[in-house]
Design a protein around this motif. Structure first.
Motif, short mmCIF file in Angstrom:
data_model
loop_
_atom_site.label_atom_id
_atom_site.label_comp_id
_atom_site.label_asym_id
_atom_site.label_seq_id
_atom_site.Cartn_x
_atom_site.Cartn_y
_atom_site.Cartn_z
N GLY A 52 -0.13 5.24 0.27
CA GLY A 52 -1.20 6.22 0.36
C GLY A 52 -2.55 5.56 0.16
O GLY A 52 -2.89 4.60 0.84
N GLU A 53 -3.30 6.05 -0.82
CA GLU A 53 -4.63 5.49 -1.08
C GLU A 53 -4.60 4.40 -2.14
O GLU A 53 -5.66 3.90 -2.54
CB GLU A 53 -5.59 6.60 -1.51
N SER B 263 -12.29 1.86 -4.05
CA SER B 263 -12.85 1.96 -5.40
C SER B 263 -12.93 0.58 -6.02
O SER B 263 -12.06 -0.27 -5.79
CB SER B 263 -11.97 2.87 -6.26
N ARG C 250 -7.36 1.95 -6.44
CA ARG C 250 -7.48 3.01 -5.43
C ARG C 250 -8.31 2.47 -4.28
O ARG C 250 -9.32 1.81 -4.49
CB ARG C 250 -8.12 4.25 -6.03
N ASP C 251 -7.90 2.74 -3.08
CA ASP C 251 -8.58 2.22 -1.90
C ASP C 251 -10.04 2.65 -1.89
O ASP C 251 -10.36 3.83 -2.08
CB ASP C 251 -7.87 2.74 -0.63
N ARG D 128 0.85 -1.19 0.00
CA ARG D 128 0.00 0.00 0.00
C ARG D 128 0.88 1.24 0.00
O ARG D 128 1.89 1.31 0.70
CB ARG D 128 -0.91 0.01 1.23
#
Length: 300
Positions: free
Chosen positions: A90-91, A243, A240-241, A88
């Motif tokens: 960031g996002e 999503s 993207r986290d 991971r």
């Protein structure tokens, strides 16, 4: 007289109000679908742009991993048997898999016993696996023009044998029994880049290793050590986290010292089914997977 005129004016005003309301309803019935359609298309366009950005990001990271495979550093931190790893930044969440092709079954070099075990790892029972193995051998045929004619095609094979080596694993989907098998599943077992009639157990994917372990007395051509890899499959998924959109990139690469990157692509690999690998695999620092320089770019 005055009262009659007032009633007429009130009647006209009421009619005008009704007419305006009807007109507004008609306009709304026309405009609202266009507005909804425009909003839907905008959302779809944004999703497509997001997926394209994530795919480009995944492709860039696949190049990073391929370069690390060329210099030997990737295999020290990533298992070369399609075991997934994730990190991971960031996002963003990244899933990475690599596969040493010395741990896969070469369609052109493997014998019937090894081929049948490969088909068994895909879920076929023993008779069907053995029939598919014979069909694969008949399909690739014998290039010697003076050799005995090939046997007739089987019910599980293609309509016509190629009588030449497999050029791609995708040719297995010409077999009637394998037409509905996802290409990605076939690529998890077979290769055309190994050029070996043996398989390295240490680098075999888990499902194939399980089948081979259960058939240890079958006489299949396996070795404990894989040796130098002839090629690698590299797959990276970026998302993207939070999503549901994800971008994928997958390649088969080989070491190529003449290239500045140290590798060259042999072909693309089919996209895998998107699963939440990050929820089921151990997550680690992206520095460990992609190197400090790439991880700093991701953080930026």
């Amino acid at each position: 007289m005055t009262e009659g005129r007032s009633e007429d004016e009130n009647g006209n005003a009421g009619f005008s109000l009704v007419a305006v309301l009807v007109f507004m309803l008609i306009v709304s019935a026309i405009v609202v679908p266009f507005a909804v359609t425009a909003k839907t298309r905008l959302m779809m366009a944004n999703n497509e742009i997001e997926q394209e950005r994530l795919s480009l990001l995944a492709e860039g990271l696949a190049n990073v991993v391929s370069s690390e495979l060329a210099d030997g550093s990737a295999t020290e931190k990533l298992p070369p048997d399609f075991t997934p790893a994730s990190c991971r930044s960031g996002e963003f969440i990244f899933d990475v898999r690599i596969q040493d092709h010395s741990g896969l079954i070469d369609l052109n070099a493997a014998d019937a016993r090894l081929l049948s075990l490969g088909f068994a790892s895909l879920g076929f029972d023993r008779p069907a696996s053995e029939e598919l193995a014979q069909a694969a051998i008949q399909f690739r045929g014998n290039t010697n023009a003076f050799a005995a004619p090939a046997e007739t095609v089987t019910s599980v094979g293609p309509a016509q044998n190629k009588m030449a080596p497999f050029e791609s694993v995708s040719e297995l989907q010409e077999f009637s029994a394998l037409a509905s098998t996802p290409l990605h599943d076939l690529d998890d077992v077979f290769t055309v880049f190994s050029k070996r009639g043996t398989l390295g157990l240490d680098h075999a994917p888990s499902p194939l290793r399980t089948v081979l372990a259960g058939a240890s007395g079958s006489g299949a051509s396996t070795t404990q050590e894989a040796g130098e890899a002839p090629a690698y499959s590299v797959e990276v998924t970026a998302r993207r986290d939070g999503s549901g959109i994800a971008g994928q990139a997958g390649f088969i690469v080989e070491k190529f010292p003449a290239s500045a990157a140290g590798f060259r692509r042999l072909s693309r690999t089919p996209a895998a089914e998107i699963t939440d690998l990050a929820a089921t695999t151990s997550s680690r620092d992206c520095d460990a997977l992609f190197g400090t320089a790439a991880a700093q770019i991701l953080r930026g």
